[in-house]
Design a protein around this motif. Structure first.
Motif, short mmCIF file in Angstrom:
data_model
loop_
_atom_site.label_atom_id
_atom_site.label_comp_id
_atom_site.label_asym_id
_atom_site.label_seq_id
_atom_site.Cartn_x
_atom_site.Cartn_y
_atom_site.Cartn_z
N GLU A 1 -3.66 -7.16 -9.64
CA GLU A 1 -4.64 -6.21 -9.10
C GLU A 1 -4.29 -4.76 -9.48
O GLU A 1 -4.13 -3.90 -8.63
CB GLU A 1 -4.75 -6.36 -7.58
N THR B 1 -5.86 3.60 3.41
CA THR B 1 -6.05 2.19 3.11
C THR B 1 -7.48 1.90 2.65
O THR B 1 -7.71 1.18 1.69
CB THR B 1 -5.71 1.32 4.34
N LYS C 1 -10.02 0.04 -5.69
CA LYS C 1 -9.83 -1.26 -6.33
C LYS C 1 -11.16 -1.95 -6.61
O LYS C 1 -11.34 -2.59 -7.65
CB LYS C 1 -8.97 -2.15 -5.42
N ILE D 1 1.82 -5.69 -8.39
CA ILE D 1 0.36 -5.77 -8.34
C ILE D 1 -0.20 -6.08 -9.74
O ILE D 1 -1.24 -5.58 -10.14
CB ILE D 1 -0.27 -4.47 -7.79
N LEU E 1 -7.93 3.23 -0.94
CA LEU E 1 -7.31 2.38 -1.96
C LEU E 1 -8.13 1.11 -2.20
O LEU E 1 -8.31 0.69 -3.34
CB LEU E 1 -5.88 2.02 -1.55
N ASP E 2 -8.62 0.52 -1.12
CA ASP E 2 -9.43 -0.70 -1.27
C ASP E 2 -10.76 -0.39 -1.97
O ASP E 2 -11.25 -1.18 -2.78
CB ASP E 2 -9.69 -1.32 0.10
N HIS F 1 0.81 -1.20 0.00
CA HIS F 1 0.00 0.00 0.00
C HIS F 1 0.86 1.27 0.00
O HIS F 1 0.52 2.26 -0.65
CB HIS F 1 -0.95 0.00 1.20
N ILE G 1 2.09 1.77 -3.51
CA ILE G 1 1.00 2.23 -4.38
C ILE G 1 0.74 3.72 -4.17
O ILE G 1 0.56 4.48 -5.13
CB ILE G 1 -0.28 1.41 -4.10
N ARG G 2 0.77 4.15 -2.91
CA ARG G 2 0.54 5.57 -2.61
C ARG G 2 1.61 6.44 -3.26
O ARG G 2 1.29 7.51 -3.82
CB ARG G 2 0.49 5.77 -1.09
N GLU H 1 -6.06 -2.59 -10.58
CA GLU H 1 -7.19 -1.68 -10.35
C GLU H 1 -6.87 -0.65 -9.27
O GLU H 1 -7.47 0.43 -9.23
CB GLU H 1 -8.44 -2.47 -9.93
N TYR H 2 -5.93 -0.97 -8.37
CA TYR H 2 -5.52 0.01 -7.34
C TYR H 2 -5.14 1.35 -7.98
O TYR H 2 -5.34 2.41 -7.38
CB TYR H 2 -4.32 -0.52 -6.56
#
Length: 501
Positions: A339, A476, A483, A336, A479-480, A306, A309-310, A341-342
């Motif tokens: 995934e 968090t 996604k 990722i 981000l979820d 995470h 990603i940030r 999509e994040y």
């Protein structure tokens, strides 16, 4: 007229439904949270409410007692209410209070089914959740997916529901405001590592339902409730962690220590890169010419998924998008691939992720704040603070923020003339010395943005800023949620289990 509670943005509930004898209070999940946010059981007891029950749970009849129903005007709640009086009544009489407007079909259904048992039926306009003295939510985290997902089937319904809740807020605050709107978004603030106490704690520490659990020095498990009743928390929550860590008081010391452990382990290094990318300049004011050079150390270090990603998102935001080839490399670096999509789903919010030759995006002009900077790792200021100050100073661009309703007769931020539009003359007791600004963000607000409401109110003195949203989010959670935007609506299914004879 409903008097305002001194602590929270809500009328004191007992001015609405108190009876002369002992009574039962029956709540649904929303009204349970609403009352919990502004009163204690002892407050209820002092108003002769001796029993509090769940509307949807099985209850024994108490025929000698009157019942107060405080509930949302939904078919589920109305059906549960009717079951309490058909075929046989559980209580002596019913006093029904809805949080919001009750549709005619539900009202008529209730009246026809058990009208003779209802002594009072009122709509009291409190369909929002008071979180803090200047913060409210609509208690609807699912609104993010409903509004922004391309597969959403209830976007219009969700927006209408939020609008209805905002109407009850204005009614509760006795406001008839002018409305301005902009389809814009600040993607930076919600994903930055913040170093003010409240934002930092909710980002880094596992805090559920505003409860911080910790092990004291004597080895015992303890917990602290982080809310408006804790005056020390209210005093410290918007301070920088460097200032808070010098405060040596019980549970707050443990929380500050937990935050500082995370800061020393990895957050300090992350903040340096994040601030440079967000601001577009380093601590000395020199422009970041090569954002990839700033990002690379984050990608090469063993930070969490995470966190990486940030940082990648801040890099992309700083460039107003990147090429598809570069994006694929970044996704591979963060590991990722399964995934993406994040990062990719930010486009659903109108944030440029893939840049195209025909695309042009102008970054908004920001206020000059170099003189305000006190900490090198906290240079970024949420965009919403600029908006708040521009509104109060009557500098907000009318093209970017067009009026959606009648413009207030006078708004100059001085407090000399109230921005409230009323269709009746105000008495001397009714007037405030200043104005009120209500900011509503569709899809969630961060703790940093909440803090801005207090800072602007304190600095401007003549205008109270109230901020709200569908819900409060952490990096968090955001981000979820991002996604999950590409997923379809949740489906129900039946699970069949075979058992051996």
């Amino acid at each position: 007229k409903i008097p305002l509670s001194r602590k929270l943005l809500v009328p004191h509930p007992f001015t609405i439904f108190t009876l002369s004898s002992s009574q039962i209070l029956i709540l649904d999940p929303f009204t349970t949270k609403l009352l919990s946010s502004c009163c204690k059981m002892s407050d209820l007891m002092s108003e002769k409410i001796t029993i509090v029950e769940d509307l949807f749970k099985s209850r024994e009849p108490v025929l000698e007692m009157k019942s107060i129903y405080f509930m949302t005007p939904t078919a589920k709640c109305v059906d549960a209410f009717i079951k309490d009086f058909k075929p046989k009544p559980k209580y002596k009489a019913a006093y029904v209070y809805f949080t919001d407007y009750c549709p005619d079909d539900l009202f008529n259904k209730m009246r026809q089914a058990c009208g003779k048992h209802i002594r009072v039926c009122k709509e009291i306009n409190i369909s929002f959740m008071p979180q803090e003295a200047q913060v409210f939510t609509c208690d609807n985290p699912g609104a993010f997916r409903s509004i922004y997902s391309p597969k959403s089937q209830d976007k219009t319904k969700t927006l209408e529901t939020l609008a209805g809740q905002l109407v009850t807020l204005c009614a509760t605050l006795d406001e008839y405001p002018g409305i301005r709107y902009k389809k814009g978004f600040d993607p930076v603030t919600p994903i930055l590592h913040e170093l003010t106490y409240q934002a930092m704690a909710y980002d880094l520490i596992d805090i559920e339902n505003d409860t911080y659990k910790y092990k004291a020095r004597d080895g015992l498990e303890k917990q602290a409730l982080l809310n408006e009743d804790d005056m020390l928390w209210v005093k410290l929550r918007h301070q920088h962690i460097a200032e808070v860590s010098m405060t040596e008081v019980c549970s707050k010391t443990y929380l500050a220590e937990d935050c500082m452990k995370h800061f020393a382990n990895n957050v300090e290094k992350l903040c340096k890169a994040e601030q440079d990318l967000a601001v577009g300049a380093d601590v000395d004011g020199l422009k970041v010419k090569d954002p990839m050079r700033t990002l690379l150390p984050v990608l090469l270090n063993p930070y969490s998924k995470h966190d990486k990603i940030r940082a990648v998102l801040l890099y992309i935001f700083s460039l107003n998008g990147t090429t598809e080839e570069n994006l694929n490399k970044l996704i591979e670096h963060v590991k990722i691939e399964g995934e993406p999509e994040y990062i990719q789903n930010w486009k659903e919010l109108g944030v440029p992720i893939i840049i195209t030759p025909s695309f042009f995006s102008r970054k908004p002009n920001r206020r000059e704040r170099s003189q305000e900077e006190r900490y090198s790792l906290s240079r970024w200021i949420p965009t919403i603070k600029d908006v708040m100050e521009d509104v109060v100073e009557n500098k907000l661009d009318t093209k970017e923020w067009p009026h959606q309703s009648e413009c207030p007769a006078a708004w100059n931020g001085s407090g000399a003339v109230s921005a409230r539009q009323k269709h009746r003359a105000s008495t001397q007791d009714d007037r405030r010395t200043g104005s009120r600004l209500i900011i509503f963000v569709i899809g969630g607000i961060s703790f940093s943005e909440m803090r801005c409401a207090y800072e602007v109110t304190r600095a401007m003195k003549t205008c109270e800023v109230i901020i709200g949203s569908s819900h409060i989010l952490t990096p968090t959670v955001l981000l979820d949620d991002i996604k999950a935007l590409s997923k379809g609506p949740m489906e129900s299914f039946t699970l069949e289990v075979e058992t051996k004879a």
